[in-house]
Design an enzyme around this catalytic site. Structure first.
Site, mmCIF file in Angstrom:
data_model
loop_
_atom_site.group_PDB
_atom_site.id
_atom_site.type_symbol
_atom_site.label_atom_id
_atom_site.label_comp_id
_atom_site.label_asym_id
_atom_site.label_seq_id
_atom_site.Cartn_x
_atom_site.Cartn_y
_atom_site.Cartn_z
ATOM 1 N N GLU A 51 0.824 -1.204 0.000
ATOM 2 C CA GLU A 51 0.000 0.000 0.000
ATOM 3 C C GLU A 51 0.867 1.267 0.000
ATOM 4 O OE1 GLU A 51 -3.682 1.942 2.590
ATOM 5 O OE2 GLU A 51 -2.241 0.628 3.580
ATOM 6 N N LYS A 124 -10.182 2.308 -1.990
ATOM 7 C CA LYS A 124 -10.328 1.793 -0.628
ATOM 8 C C LYS A 124 -11.649 2.255 -0.010
ATOM 9 C CE LYS A 124 -7.592 1.712 3.684
ATOM 10 N NZ LYS A 124 -6.277 2.106 4.239
ATOM 11 N N CYS A 161 -5.743 -2.660 2.750
ATOM 12 C CA CYS A 161 -5.418 -2.468 4.156
ATOM 13 C C CYS A 161 -6.614 -2.572 5.095
ATOM 14 C CB CYS A 161 -4.649 -1.162 4.342
ATOM 15 S SG CYS A 161 -3.660 -1.124 5.871
#
Length: 302
Positions: A51, A124, A161
């Site tokens: 990431e 995300k 994440c």
């Protein structure tokens, strides 16, 4: 009835685990490209970077100057990595700080497929806001849903994440036919935490992602960063990124794992025919009680 697949189908996948020293993007891209090239030369057809690999993890502080690190998609980073994927004839998963518009930014994973260039992206969805991880200041939640990205090596369920803590995200990707789940990640310890607490945090992080493999009968591939990054805020402890990137099979079994402190590459040959067999033996999707799950869309069951 035989459980041996008639035809074996395998795929070599690779993960790059790196430390980041500064915000020199060109240097970071070059260092990443060197490791991606090594994995491709060893036969990997699919490689993932961690990431926000282009720069330091800037979310330790709320600072509007850091928005200058973002860039549009397409832009310089996508041009660079599209060329790399084409040159190496691989599928490549990257992670970028996207400037979508003035005052609108996302934490975005981008997928490149050989000579086809950029074939998809994922913004995300779950955005944390904790001491040292002030991501809500920088990132707008994604608005593209949980849609796998079709590539020459299969449907890739790419998440990012903080998404890794949510079984709903993994399930929705799998329900859309994702062959594998991918998590580019930047997570670490507060150096002030005790060793026992650090191990509990790591154990929870790995366990939840292995559970996504188990519950959905798909491999899970995780790339985390490593190294210490000091906080720009005087008195803050900084983050010791805990590395330990790993690749798990469709029953959650660990197939490869990096250590906590080193820059390392992982490579595994996945048996996708076995993944199909696991789904037949453990038919979780058949037995889901979708008639009883309506409350899952509520914030809380008051």
């Amino acid at each position: 009835m035989s459980r041996t697949p008639q035809t074996a189908k395998t795929l070599k996948v690779g993960v790059v685990q790196q430390a980041v020293a500064n915000n020199d993007k060109q240097l970071s891209w070059q260092r990443s490209a060197e490791q991606v090239t090594k994995l491709a030369e060893q036969g990997c057809e699919l490689v993932m970077l961690q990431e926000l690999h282009s720069t330091l993890y800037f979310c330790q502080q709320e600072n509007t100057d850091f928005f200058d690190l973002a860039e549009p998609i397409p832009g310089p980073a996508t041009d660079y990595f599209a060329e790399l994927a084409a040159k190496l004839d691989i599928v490549l998963i990257t992670s970028l700080f996207e400037k979508r518009g003035s005052g609108l930014y996302h934490n975005t994973a981008v997928v490149f497929d050989r000579q086809l260039g950029m074939v998809g992206k994922y913004r995300k969805m779950h955005i944390p806001d904790d001491p040292g991880f002030y991501e809500k200041f920088y990132f707008t939640p994604g608005d593209m849903g949980f849609e796998p990205i079709q590539t020459s090596v299969g449907k890739l369920g790419v998440l990012v994440c903080w998404d890794q803590w949510y079984p709903e995200a993994a399930r929705l990707m799998a329900m859309r036919g994702a062959d594998m789940l991918f998590y580019p990640t930047a997570i670490g310890w507060d150096p002030a935490d005790t060793e026992d607490e650090q191990q509990r945090q790591f154990g929870a992080w790995q366990t939840i992602q292995r559970s996504h493999a188990v519950a959905n009968s798909v491999p899970v591939i995780v790339a985390n960063r490593t190294g210490f990054e000091a906080s720009p805020v005087v008195g803050d402890n900084g983050i010791q990124f805990w590395g330990q990137s790993f690749i798990a099979g469709p029953q959650g079994e660990i197939l490869a794992q990096a250590d906590a402190d080193s820059e390392q590459n992982l490579m595994v040959e996945l048996d996708l025919a076995r993944t199909e067999q696991v789904k037949r033996i453990w038919p979780y999707f058949r037995d889901r009680r979708i008639d009883a799950y309506d409350d899952m869309t509520k914030r809380w069951r008051d």
